[in-house]
Design a protein around this motif. Sequence first.
Motif, mmCIF file in Angstrom:
data_model
loop_
_atom_site.group_PDB
_atom_site.id
_atom_site.type_symbol
_atom_site.label_atom_id
_atom_site.label_comp_id
_atom_site.label_asym_id
_atom_site.label_seq_id
_atom_site.Cartn_x
_atom_site.Cartn_y
_atom_site.Cartn_z
ATOM 1 N N GLU A 30 44.786 42.852 42.128
ATOM 2 C CA GLU A 30 43.102 42.337 41.830
ATOM 3 C C GLU A 30 42.787 43.248 41.199
ATOM 4 O O GLU A 30 42.558 43.740 41.187
ATOM 5 C CB GLU A 30 42.700 41.360 43.389
ATOM 6 C CG GLU A 30 41.346 42.997 43.932
ATOM 7 C CD GLU A 30 40.895 42.262 44.937
ATOM 8 O OE1 GLU A 30 40.253 41.609 45.440
ATOM 9 O OE2 GLU A 30 40.613 43.235 45.876
ATOM 10 N N VAL A 31 42.115 41.830 40.315
ATOM 11 C CA VAL A 31 40.724 42.357 39.177
ATOM 12 C C VAL A 31 39.205 42.355 39.822
ATOM 13 O O VAL A 31 38.346 41.816 40.191
ATOM 14 C CB VAL A 31 41.080 41.777 37.854
ATOM 15 C CG1 VAL A 31 39.826 42.306 36.377
ATOM 16 C CG2 VAL A 31 42.207 41.883 36.810
ATOM 17 N N VAL A 32 39.003 43.655 40.099
ATOM 18 C CA VAL A 32 37.306 43.461 40.283
ATOM 19 C C VAL A 32 36.250 44.306 39.539
ATOM 20 O O VAL A 32 35.190 44.216 39.997
ATOM 21 C CB VAL A 32 37.820 45.367 41.463
ATOM 22 C CG1 VAL A 32 38.631 45.139 42.588
ATOM 23 C CG2 VAL A 32 37.558 46.352 40.618
ATOM 24 N N VAL A 33 36.630 44.845 38.612
ATOM 25 C CA VAL A 33 35.307 44.842 37.091
ATOM 26 C C VAL A 33 36.100 44.820 35.985
ATOM 27 O O VAL A 33 37.211 44.996 35.888
ATOM 28 C CB VAL A 33 34.642 46.130 37.276
ATOM 29 C CG1 VAL A 33 35.582 47.556 37.573
ATOM 30 C CG2 VAL A 33 33.780 46.447 36.560
ATOM 31 N N VAL A 34 35.418 44.096 35.022
ATOM 32 C CA VAL A 34 36.060 44.013 33.515
ATOM 33 C C VAL A 34 34.628 44.783 32.510
ATOM 34 O O VAL A 34 34.340 44.255 32.299
ATOM 35 C CB VAL A 34 36.318 43.054 33.141
ATOM 36 C CG1 VAL A 34 36.669 42.211 31.519
ATOM 37 C CG2 VAL A 34 37.514 42.417 34.168
ATOM 38 N N GLY A 35 35.252 46.484 32.134
ATOM 39 C CA GLY A 35 34.312 46.182 31.534
ATOM 40 C C GLY A 35 34.679 46.767 30.029
ATOM 41 O O GLY A 35 35.482 46.071 29.651
ATOM 42 N N SER A 36 33.532 46.726 28.541
ATOM 43 C CA SER A 36 33.648 46.842 27.390
ATOM 44 C C SER A 36 32.736 48.019 26.671
ATOM 45 O O SER A 36 31.547 48.474 27.682
ATOM 46 C CB SER A 36 33.355 44.946 26.890
ATOM 47 O OG SER A 36 33.502 45.483 25.651
#
Length: 200
Positions: A30-36
């Motif tokens: 599962e994706v728990v965070v998306v950062g940039s």
Amino acid sequence: RARVAVLLSGTGSLCAALLEATDDPAFPAEVVVVGSDRAAHGLEHARRRGIPTFTCGLGEHADRPAWDRALAAELAGHAPDLVVSAGFMKLVGPAVLDAFGGRLINTHPALLPAFPGAHAVRDALAAGVAVTGATVHLVDAGLDTGPVLAQREVAVHPDDDEAELHERIKEAERELLVDTVAALVTAGRTSEQRTRKSDR
Ligand code: GAR
């Protein structure tokens, strides 16, 4: 399910493909965070699903090492098992590598070691190759130099421009990324189970 953090800088179609894959409860991550590193459009894919996002811009920090430490701390706060650089256009530094080395992967739009760097599709077209493709590799301190985990070939058409070729590469790249993430976290889980058994 394994916890995955995604880093991106652009439209985030690779991230979107990974998020769609996780809609299947049988998908092992599962994706728990998306950062940039910027206010990237790709963060929207996560926001829409209520998945936490963060931006960690180089310009918001005193220098590159400070930025690298902040990025490592942001990621660590979400305790990811795997970090995926999916169109993240910055080189990470020693703090991120110390924390996540060996479980930090990058996807690249060429058949590495051919055409590393930020203009892989343009460079492949300029070189006149008949076949290029996509690579998923472990990240090390170099520019697209880490060990290759998986590749998929894409034919170059005679009338291709950079945008057309990149779009066809990305179609292959999305599948490659989803398959590689699934394979990696499944293998990781198996080795953990083995370790736990031998601990007994
Ligand atoms: C992908 O093709 C990825 O491999 C590339 O940026 C694109 C991101 O697409 N990354 C690099 O070139 C890194 N050197 P997306 O924003 O649609 O996911």
